[in-house]
Design an enzyme around this catalytic site. Sequence first.
Site, PDB file in Angstrom:
ATOM      1  N   LYS A 222      -2.476  57.960  -5.941  1.00 27.37           N
ATOM      2  CA  LYS A 222      -2.122  58.016  -7.357  1.00 27.37           C
ATOM      3  C   LYS A 222      -0.630  58.279  -7.428  1.00 27.37           C
ATOM      4  CE  LYS A 222      -3.152  60.135 -11.837  1.00 27.37           C
ATOM      5  NZ  LYS A 222      -4.129  60.860 -12.660  1.00 27.37           N
TER       6      LYS A 222
ATOM      7  N   GLU B  88      -1.872  62.380  -4.559  1.00 28.34           N
ATOM      8  CA  GLU B  88      -1.002  62.206  -5.724  1.00 28.34           C
ATOM      9  C   GLU B  88       0.359  62.871  -5.493  1.00 28.34           C
ATOM     10  OE1 GLU B  88      -0.779  62.739 -10.596  1.00 28.34           O
ATOM     11  OE2 GLU B  88      -2.288  63.842  -9.460  1.00 28.34           O
TER      12      GLU B  88
END
Length: 295
Positions: free
Chosen positions: A208, A171
């Site tokens: 992500k 992420e």
Amino acid sequence: MTDRIAHGQGFIAALDQSGGSTPKALTGYGVEQAAWTSDEEMFALIHAMRSRIITSPCFGGGKVIGAILFERTMDGEIGGIPVPEALIARGVVPFLKIDKGLEPERDGVQVMKPIRDLEALLTRAKALGVFGTKARSVIHLADPDGIAAIVDQQMAVAQQVLAGGLVPILEPEVNVRSAERGEADRLLRDALLNALDAMQGGARVMLKLSLPETANLFKPLVDHPRVLRVVALSGGFSRREACAELARNDGIIASFSRALLEDLRDGMSDDAFDAALGEAIDDIHAASTAAAKAG
């Protein structure tokens, strides 16, 4: 679980608010800071909120395919059942947030603090039935050196996670309020593609990402053979804004936190709570499945 994450028609709920973000999450839920006097009381309150979400009838309706947990939530129980086991029983694949916060900004980015005892944490998570992990860092400016450092660190952690038998979610969040958002998106995409191309073996990772300023900029990442799935964070957008942004990006599904929880309040009756959560799940599911089919 791999098949459900790779091909499931739904989204991943982010229920991983940690120590630093828990007070804000509880305040948004209608629980003021006067309601707790210690970290243990605070975490008990957030666990009660998460338990209420996970046990809601609409959460197990097939539209939520995964959930990201904070470590304390992973170690907790719902109705006497370990939380990962309770999720799996509802058809929801459990993930674990493993990062321990961010270093101060340097070169326009915030890399992760060292993750101590990661191997032991991964072993414990796997034993509890956790499928994968998530680790977050933040990009504020379109600085090539900073973004390269972010991707290098994310890939190094991902290799540790893969070695532990779990699937990593990388992420590297781009701050959607940044004046350099568009260029940062492009630099990140290119750095990730280079890193993915250099991976050895047949392992796959997940990504992500903040929804890009330019629609479908991340489509090469969605299509990359080393990527199991690309999911999007809401990044401070409201649910309506986040769903609209998501719908512009083919093949990406949601992994929202604030946009999922924004209408939930502690004082709601069970019927009102379930109705509000169900509406949010329906909205995010619709945007995710539309984007996934387009991809």
